[in-house]
Design a protein around this motif. Structure first.
Motif, PDB file in Angstrom:
ATOM      1  N   VAL A 279     -32.163  10.081  34.440  1.00  0.00           N
ATOM      2  CA  VAL A 279     -31.194   9.314  35.225  1.00  0.00           C
ATOM      3  C   VAL A 279     -31.843   7.977  35.582  1.00  0.00           C
ATOM      4  CG1 VAL A 279     -29.931   9.191  37.406  1.00  0.00           C
ATOM      5  CG2 VAL A 279     -30.067  11.360  36.156  1.00  0.00           C
ATOM      6  N   ALA A 280     -31.230   6.889  35.151  1.00  0.00           N
ATOM      7  CA  ALA A 280     -31.768   5.554  35.408  1.00  0.00           C
ATOM      8  C   ALA A 280     -30.880   4.816  36.396  1.00  0.00           C
ATOM      9  CB  ALA A 280     -31.866   4.763  34.109  1.00  0.00           C
ATOM     10  N   THR A 281     -31.523   4.257  37.433  1.00  0.00           N
ATOM     11  CA  THR A 281     -30.838   3.436  38.431  1.00  0.00           C
ATOM     12  C   THR A 281     -31.627   2.135  38.611  1.00  0.00           C
ATOM     13  OG1 THR A 281     -32.064   4.518  40.227  1.00  0.00           O
ATOM     14  CG2 THR A 281     -29.901   5.435  39.655  1.00  0.00           C
ATOM     15  N   VAL A 282     -31.044   1.206  39.355  1.00  0.00           N
ATOM     16  CA  VAL A 282     -31.678  -0.098  39.570  1.00  0.00           C
ATOM     17  C   VAL A 282     -31.682  -0.406  41.059  1.00  0.00           C
ATOM     18  CG1 VAL A 282     -31.542  -2.569  39.066  1.00  0.00           C
ATOM     19  CG2 VAL A 282     -30.907  -0.913  37.315  1.00  0.00           C
ATOM     20  N   ASP A 283     -32.843  -0.881  41.576  1.00  0.00           N
ATOM     21  CA  ASP A 283     -32.903  -1.199  42.998  1.00  0.00           C
ATOM     22  C   ASP A 283     -32.347  -2.595  43.280  1.00  0.00           C
ATOM     23  OD1 ASP A 283     -34.853  -3.107  42.430  1.00  0.00           O
ATOM     24  OD2 ASP A 283     -36.508  -1.983  43.332  1.00  0.00           O
ATOM     25  N   GLU A 284     -32.423  -3.014  44.546  1.00  0.00           N
ATOM     26  CA  GLU A 284     -31.808  -4.278  44.944  1.00  0.00           C
ATOM     27  C   GLU A 284     -32.519  -5.494  44.352  1.00  0.00           C
ATOM     28  OE1 GLU A 284     -34.711  -2.985  48.166  1.00  0.00           O
ATOM     29  OE2 GLU A 284     -33.164  -2.067  46.889  1.00  0.00           O
ATOM     30  N   ASN A 285     -33.724  -5.281  43.810  1.00  0.00           N
ATOM     31  CA  ASN A 285     -34.459  -6.382  43.183  1.00  0.00           C
ATOM     32  C   ASN A 285     -34.320  -6.391  41.663  1.00  0.00           C
ATOM     33  OD1 ASN A 285     -35.598  -7.309  45.691  1.00  0.00           O
ATOM     34  ND2 ASN A 285     -36.981  -5.541  45.614  1.00  0.00           N
ATOM     35  N   GLY A 286     -33.475  -5.487  41.146  1.00  0.00           N
ATOM     36  CA  GLY A 286     -33.282  -5.420  39.706  1.00  0.00           C
ATOM     37  C   GLY A 286     -34.322  -4.584  38.980  1.00  0.00           C
ATOM     38  N   GLN A 287     -35.170  -3.856  39.747  1.00  0.00           N
ATOM     39  CA  GLN A 287     -36.199  -3.016  39.139  1.00  0.00           C
ATOM     40  C   GLN A 287     -35.602  -1.672  38.725  1.00  0.00           C
ATOM     41  OE1 GLN A 287     -39.653  -3.354  38.412  1.00  0.00           O
ATOM     42  NE2 GLN A 287     -39.085  -1.450  37.368  1.00  0.00           N
ATOM     43  N   PRO A 288     -35.656  -1.322  37.430  1.00  0.00           N
ATOM     44  CA  PRO A 288     -35.134  -0.020  36.994  1.00  0.00           C
ATOM     45  C   PRO A 288     -36.084   1.119  37.385  1.00  0.00           C
ATOM     46  CG  PRO A 288     -35.207  -1.612  35.177  1.00  0.00           C
ATOM     47  CD  PRO A 288     -36.040  -2.156  36.280  1.00  0.00           C
ATOM     48  N   PHE A 289     -35.512   2.284  37.666  1.00  0.00           N
ATOM     49  CA  PHE A 289     -36.262   3.507  37.929  1.00  0.00           C
ATOM     50  C   PHE A 289     -35.629   4.632  37.112  1.00  0.00           C
ATOM     51  CE2 PHE A 289     -37.314   0.950  41.553  1.00  0.00           C
ATOM     52  CZ  PHE A 289     -38.566   1.370  41.985  1.00  0.00           C
ATOM     53  N   GLN A 290     -36.462   5.563  36.662  1.00  0.00           N
ATOM     54  CA  GLN A 290     -35.970   6.722  35.925  1.00  0.00           C
ATOM     55  C   GLN A 290     -36.593   7.995  36.481  1.00  0.00           C
ATOM     56  OE1 GLN A 290     -35.682   6.110  31.469  1.00  0.00           O
ATOM     57  NE2 GLN A 290     -37.030   4.409  31.954  1.00  0.00           N
ATOM     58  N   ARG A 291     -35.855   9.103  36.358  1.00  0.00           N
ATOM     59  CA  ARG A 291     -36.357  10.422  36.737  1.00  0.00           C
ATOM     60  C   ARG A 291     -35.538  11.471  36.009  1.00  0.00           C
ATOM     61  NH1 ARG A 291     -33.275   6.968  39.032  1.00  0.00           N
ATOM     62  NH2 ARG A 291     -34.497   6.644  40.916  1.00  0.00           N
ATOM     63  N   ILE A 292     -36.093  12.688  35.926  1.00  0.00           N
ATOM     64  CA  ILE A 292     -35.390  13.795  35.270  1.00  0.00           C
ATOM     65  C   ILE A 292     -34.587  14.575  36.305  1.00  0.00           C
ATOM     66  CG2 ILE A 292     -35.611  15.897  33.910  1.00  0.00           C
ATOM     67  CD1 ILE A 292     -36.436  13.402  32.403  1.00  0.00           C
ATOM     68  N   VAL A 293     -33.312  14.789  36.019  1.00  0.00           N
ATOM     69  CA  VAL A 293     -32.400  15.531  36.887  1.00  0.00           C
ATOM     70  C   VAL A 293     -31.629  16.511  36.013  1.00  0.00           C
ATOM     71  CG1 VAL A 293     -30.440  15.313  38.479  1.00  0.00           C
ATOM     72  CG2 VAL A 293     -32.205  13.555  38.452  1.00  0.00           C
ATOM     73  N   LEU A 294     -31.171  17.612  36.587  1.00  0.00           N
ATOM     74  CA  LEU A 294     -30.410  18.594  35.825  1.00  0.00           C
ATOM     75  C   LEU A 294     -28.909  18.346  35.953  1.00  0.00           C
ATOM     76  CD1 LEU A 294     -32.342  21.909  36.586  1.00  0.00           C
ATOM     77  CD2 LEU A 294     -32.623  20.344  34.650  1.00  0.00           C
ATOM     78  N   LEU A 295     -28.226  18.357  34.831  1.00  0.00           N
ATOM     79  CA  LEU A 295     -26.760  18.288  34.817  1.00  0.00           C
ATOM     80  C   LEU A 295     -26.216  19.598  35.364  1.00  0.00           C
ATOM     81  CD1 LEU A 295     -24.137  16.825  33.781  1.00  0.00           C
ATOM     82  CD2 LEU A 295     -24.434  18.147  31.670  1.00  0.00           C
ATOM     83  N   LYS A 296     -25.307  19.517  36.335  1.00  0.00           N
ATOM     84  CA  LYS A 296     -24.800  20.730  36.976  1.00  0.00           C
ATOM     85  C   LYS A 296     -23.332  21.015  36.708  1.00  0.00           C
ATOM     86  CE  LYS A 296     -28.482  22.418  38.661  1.00  0.00           C
ATOM     87  NZ  LYS A 296     -28.957  23.717  38.124  1.00  0.00           N
ATOM     88  N   ASN A 297     -22.623  20.048  36.197  1.00  0.00           N
ATOM     89  CA  ASN A 297     -21.227  20.299  35.824  1.00  0.00           C
ATOM     90  C   ASN A 297     -20.758  19.167  34.921  1.00  0.00           C
ATOM     91  OD1 ASN A 297     -18.779  21.742  35.830  1.00  0.00           O
ATOM     92  ND2 ASN A 297     -17.926  20.401  37.388  1.00  0.00           N
ATOM     93  N   LEU A 298     -19.779  19.489  34.095  1.00  0.00           N
ATOM     94  CA  LEU A 298     -19.195  18.491  33.198  1.00  0.00           C
ATOM     95  C   LEU A 298     -17.750  18.860  32.932  1.00  0.00           C
ATOM     96  CD1 LEU A 298     -19.320  16.141  31.138  1.00  0.00           C
ATOM     97  CD2 LEU A 298     -20.144  17.787  29.459  1.00  0.00           C
ATOM     98  N   ASP A 299     -16.862  17.889  33.127  1.00  0.00           N
ATOM     99  CA  ASP A 299     -15.461  18.076  32.766  1.00  0.00           C
ATOM    100  C   ASP A 299     -14.919  16.726  32.314  1.00  0.00           C
ATOM    101  OD1 ASP A 299     -14.946  16.588  35.101  1.00  0.00           O
ATOM    102  OD2 ASP A 299     -14.587  18.380  36.299  1.00  0.00           O
ATOM    103  N   ASN A 300     -13.622  16.640  32.164  1.00  0.00           N
ATOM    104  CA  ASN A 300     -13.026  15.393  31.667  1.00  0.00           C
ATOM    105  C   ASN A 300     -13.207  14.217  32.626  1.00  0.00           C
ATOM    106  OD1 ASN A 300     -12.127  16.531  29.268  1.00  0.00           O
ATOM    107  ND2 ASN A 300     -10.195  17.219  30.171  1.00  0.00           N
ATOM    108  N   ASN A 301     -13.599  14.522  33.864  1.00  0.00           N
ATOM    109  CA  ASN A 301     -13.794  13.455  34.843  1.00  0.00           C
ATOM    110  C   ASN A 301     -15.203  12.871  34.822  1.00  0.00           C
ATOM    111  OD1 ASN A 301     -11.143  13.628  35.978  1.00  0.00           O
ATOM    112  ND2 ASN A 301     -11.779  15.508  37.015  1.00  0.00           N
ATOM    113  N   GLY A 302     -16.166  13.606  34.234  1.00  0.00           N
ATOM    114  CA  GLY A 302     -17.510  13.065  34.154  1.00  0.00           C
ATOM    115  C   GLY A 302     -18.612  14.086  34.310  1.00  0.00           C
ATOM    116  N   PHE A 303     -19.843  13.570  34.450  1.00  0.00           N
ATOM    117  CA  PHE A 303     -21.075  14.347  34.507  1.00  0.00           C
ATOM    118  C   PHE A 303     -21.547  14.435  35.959  1.00  0.00           C
ATOM    119  CE2 PHE A 303     -20.579  12.386  30.436  1.00  0.00           C
ATOM    120  CZ  PHE A 303     -21.161  13.231  29.497  1.00  0.00           C
ATOM    121  N   VAL A 304     -21.898  15.624  36.415  1.00  0.00           N
ATOM    122  CA  VAL A 304     -22.204  15.843  37.828  1.00  0.00           C
ATOM    123  C   VAL A 304     -23.669  16.247  38.034  1.00  0.00           C
ATOM    124  CG1 VAL A 304     -21.734  17.318  39.827  1.00  0.00           C
ATOM    125  CG2 VAL A 304     -19.834  16.438  38.452  1.00  0.00           C
ATOM    126  N   PHE A 305     -24.305  15.614  39.025  1.00  0.00           N
ATOM    127  CA  PHE A 305     -25.621  16.064  39.473  1.00  0.00           C
ATOM    128  C   PHE A 305     -25.674  15.967  40.995  1.00  0.00           C
ATOM    129  CE2 PHE A 305     -26.157  11.478  38.978  1.00  0.00           C
ATOM    130  CZ  PHE A 305     -26.926  11.109  40.075  1.00  0.00           C
TER     131      PHE A 305
END
Length: 211
Positions: free
Chosen positions: A48-74
């Protein structure tokens, strides 16, 4: 050690347009089930990649817990670093690396918070120790020693020994609403197969990308 000499051929088979589902969620479910059937370690693990307020990207491993036509849930601590990033920038990227199958899936989109009911439904389905750990750990905060965390866990375990664990207000889920989903299948001579689903005007377009 020369890292440039580490390489292998991808020989498990290609991916053709005629083999793809028209809906990327259906296609993802096919690949996910095949990863599960192949008994891959943690087939639902995603970067899962996100970006902080300074534009610095961060990544970490997270488990997918649900998936349907609306999207991916964690789910996560809502005070965690990734949750704080998503508060100011709802854009997100997910990556599933299924190396033994020579496959990757890359997803971009935006997040929306789950409802209190959805959070409660999942939280109460978790093992009790996992529920307690969610309360004991203020994710991403600094701690001086592991013993402090373990002590808090044991204190809460005793407190809730004979009762239900309440859903903490600082814990909840996010749904990733995808705007693009790319399927990557390794190919011989580095001629990999890549197909990009892009959402526009209420429908998905599919394009082949050069490797």
């Amino acid at each position: 050690m020369d890292l440039s000499d580490i390489r292998r051929e991808y020989i498990q088979g290609g991916l053709r347009r005629k083999d793809l589902k028209e809906d990327p969620i259906e296609q993802f479910n096919v690949w996910l089930q095949q990863a599960i059937d192949a008994k891959l370690t943690d087939p639902t693990a995603m970067t899962v990649a996100t970006v902080d307020e300074n534009g610095q990207p961060f990544q970490r491993i997270v488990l997918l817990k649900n998936l349907d036509n609306n999207g991916f849930v964690f789910y996560t601590n809502l005070g965690s670093r990734k949750a704080k990033h998503l508060e100011h920038n709802a854009k997100i990227s997910l990556h599933f690396p299924w190396h033994p199958l020579e496959r990757q899936v890359h997803i971009t989109g935006t997040v929306e918070k789950l409802s209190a009911f959805e959070n409660m439904k999942y939280f109460t389905s978790r093992p009790k120790d996992s529920q307690i750990a969610a309360i004991a750990s203020h994710q991403s905060s600094r701690i001086s020693a592991r013993g402090i965390l373990e002590g808090k866990f044991l204190e809460l375990k005793q407190k809730f020994a004979n009762g239900e664990v309440p859903v903490p207000s600082f814990w909840g889920g996010f749904r990733v609403v995808p705007s693009s989903i790319e399927f990557w299948q390794g190919g011989e001579h580095r001629l990999h197969d890549r197909f990009l689903y892009s959402f526009s005007e209420q429908s998905w377009a599919i394009d082949r990308l050069a490797p």
